[in-house]
Design an enzyme around this catalytic site. Structure first.
Site, PDB file in Angstrom:
ATOM      1  CG  ASN A   1      -8.619  -1.799  -5.722  1.00  0.00           C
ATOM      2  OD1 ASN A   1      -6.603  -2.723  -5.259  1.00  0.00           O
ATOM      3  ND2 ASN A   1      -7.867  -0.559  -4.776  1.00  0.00           N
TER       4      ASN A   1
ATOM      5  NE  ARG B   1      -7.001   2.119  -5.996  1.00  0.00           N
ATOM      6  CZ  ARG B   1      -6.134   2.693  -4.847  1.00  0.00           C
ATOM      7  NH1 ARG B   1      -5.120   2.484  -6.391  1.00  0.00           N
ATOM      8  NH2 ARG B   1      -6.104   1.626  -4.238  1.00  0.00           N
TER       9      ARG B   1
ATOM     10  CG  ASP C   1      -2.248   0.969   1.038  1.00  0.00           C
ATOM     11  OD1 ASP C   1      -2.371   1.820   0.045  1.00  0.00           O
ATOM     12  OD2 ASP C   1      -2.472   0.956   2.166  1.00  0.00           O
TER      13      ASP C   1
ATOM     14  NE  ARG D   1      -3.027  -1.711   3.808  1.00  0.00           N
ATOM     15  CZ  ARG D   1      -4.036  -1.509   4.082  1.00  0.00           C
ATOM     16  NH1 ARG D   1      -4.987  -2.361   4.665  1.00  0.00           N
ATOM     17  NH2 ARG D   1      -5.036  -0.901   2.996  1.00  0.00           N
TER      18      ARG D   1
HETATM   19  C1  IPE Z   1      -5.374  -2.471  -0.631  1.00  0.00           C
HETATM   20  O1  IPE Z   1      -4.942  -1.121  -0.942  1.00  0.00           O
HETATM   21  C2  IPE Z   1      -5.204  -3.587  -1.757  1.00  0.00           C
HETATM   22  C3  IPE Z   1      -3.923  -3.648  -2.420  1.00  0.00           C
HETATM   23  C4  IPE Z   1      -2.881  -3.131  -1.784  1.00  0.00           C
HETATM   24  C5  IPE Z   1      -3.740  -3.976  -3.375  1.00  0.00           C
HETATM   25  P1  IPE Z   1      -6.159  -0.596  -0.101  1.00  0.00           P
HETATM   26  O2  IPE Z   1      -5.377   1.371  -0.799  1.00  0.00           O
HETATM   27  O3  IPE Z   1      -7.167  -0.777  -2.009  1.00  0.00           O
HETATM   28  O4  IPE Z   1      -7.361  -0.748   0.048  1.00  0.00           O
HETATM   29  P2  IPE Z   1      -8.582   0.996   1.498  1.00  0.00           P
HETATM   30  O5  IPE Z   1      -8.831   1.200   0.447  1.00  0.00           O
HETATM   31  O6  IPE Z   1      -6.984   1.943   1.842  1.00  0.00           O
HETATM   32  O7  IPE Z   1      -8.469  -0.021   2.037  1.00  0.00           O
HETATM   33  C1  IPE Z   2      -1.341   0.916  -3.472  1.00  0.00           C
HETATM   34  O1  IPE Z   2      -1.259   1.525  -3.228  1.00  0.00           O
HETATM   35  C2  IPE Z   2      -1.288  -0.171  -4.983  1.00  0.00           C
HETATM   36  C3  IPE Z   2      -2.826  -0.846  -5.087  1.00  0.00           C
HETATM   37  C4  IPE Z   2      -4.099  -0.647  -4.303  1.00  0.00           C
HETATM   38  C5  IPE Z   2      -2.545  -1.238  -7.193  1.00  0.00           C
HETATM   39  P1  IPE Z   2      -2.520   2.461  -3.121  1.00  0.00           P
HETATM   40  O2  IPE Z   2      -2.988   2.606  -5.148  1.00  0.00           O
HETATM   41  O3  IPE Z   2      -3.520   2.160  -2.430  1.00  0.00           O
HETATM   42  O4  IPE Z   2      -1.542   3.816  -2.402  1.00  0.00           O
HETATM   43  P2  IPE Z   2      -2.625   4.807  -1.605  1.00  0.00           P
HETATM   44  O5  IPE Z   2      -2.856   3.772  -0.386  1.00  0.00           O
HETATM   45  O6  IPE Z   2      -3.756   5.741  -2.631  1.00  0.00           O
HETATM   46  O7  IPE Z   2      -1.692   5.539  -0.910  1.00  0.00           O
HETATM   47 MG    MG Z   3      -3.951   2.748  -1.049  1.00  0.00          MG
END
Ligand code: IPE
Ligand code: IPE
Ligand code: MG
Length: 246
Positions: A67, A70, A19, A187
């Site tokens: 996701n 998004r 993350d 995490r």
């Molecule tokens: C969890 O991260 C999913 C992945 C790392 C693939 P997210 O960034 O999507 O999770 P939330 O929205 O903060 O819970």
């Molecule tokens: C994790 O990073 C990658 C995926 C969930 C695909 P994020 O894209 O969630 O990054 P933040 O949490 O918005 O910083």
């Molecule tokens: Mg994230």
């Protein structure tokens, strides 16, 4: 720091919620995709680090069911990155005797991803080193719903009695049926939540949270997490004295 890690007390399976790519990019006034692209370097380093030290299974949460909500541009960018990364890395994985696998609703991914993932799995199928599992279009609730449907069908057809449903039967119907449960879940980027990752399998995992964003996470950070894990007492409901008789 690697010297402090006890090789006989390693987790067999490490699961990581990668993350913070977006926040990492934002801190540098770049777009989110720039963060995802830099996250690939961390994936390479951590895969290498885990394989070198002797971890047997590494599961990386790369794209969750949620996701899909998004912006479409970001989803497209992530899917393209997935394809280009597998293409450029598969040879190296194979040379390192790493077996590639995936969990999740793979059929919901773009056709080109399905093809690339399938080929990577096939090419590395006979490897005997670490197994690298990508969780894609994955969520634990999706997985548990699928497992419940399969079990219900078996009960309905008489193949299984409802009284016989136990932990083993449930495990056999999860997408991770061939993999031991993770002992350590990491995490990155400071959020203290599971975000629908491996809910059943993490029942007794040690959870490790770090504020480091994924694109900055390297072997040294992994070693820190492993050391932290090794300094914990895993009691599984018992008391300390039962684990360490005088
Ligand atoms: C969890 O991260 C999913 C992945 C790392 C693939 P997210 O960034 O999507 O999770 P939330 O929205 O903060 O819970
Ligand atoms: C994790 O990073 C990658 C995926 C969930 C695909 P994020 O894209 O969630 O990054 P933040 O949490 O918005 O910083
Ligand atoms: Mg994230």
């Amino acid at each position: 720091m690697i010297n402090l890690i006890q090789k006989d007390k390693l987790p067999h399976h490490v699961a990581i919620i990668m993350d913070g790519n977006g926040r990492w990019a934002k801190e540098q006034n770049k777009d989110r995709l720039y963060g995802h692209q830099h996250g690939v370097a961390s994936v390479k380093d951590i895969v290498e680090g885990c394989a070198e030290i002797g971890i047997k299974y590494l599961t990386l949460y790369a794209f969750s069911t949620e996701n899909w909500n998004r912006p479409q541009d970001e989803i497209n960018g992530l899917m393209e990155l997935l394809v280009s990364t597998i293409r450029s890395e598969i040879e190296q994985l194979n040379e390192n005797n790493i077996r590639f696998d995936m969990i999740g609703d793979i059929k919901s991914l773009p056709t080109i991803c399905i093809k690339e993932l399938g080929e990577a799995k096939e090419i590395t199928a006979k490897n005997t080193g670490m197994t690298l599992v990508l969780a894609l279009s994955y969520s634990a609730k999706w997985e548990l719903i699928e497992a419940t449907k399969q079990i219900a069908e078996k009960v309905q057809s008489g193949e299984l009695k409802s009284d016989d449903i136990n932990d083993d039967i449930i495990k056999q119907h999860l997408s991770t049926h061939h993999i031991p449960d993770p002992e350590l879940m990491i995490r990155t980027s400071g959020e203290h939540r599971i975000s629908n990752f491996l809910l059943y399998q993490l029942a007794y995992a040690e959870l490790y949270f770090t504020s480091t964003h994924w694109p900055d996470f390297r072997k040294e950070n992994l070693y820190e997490a492993l050391l932290n894990y090794q300094n914990r007492e895993r009691r599984f409901g018992k008391i300390s004295e039962q684990l360490n008789p005088a």
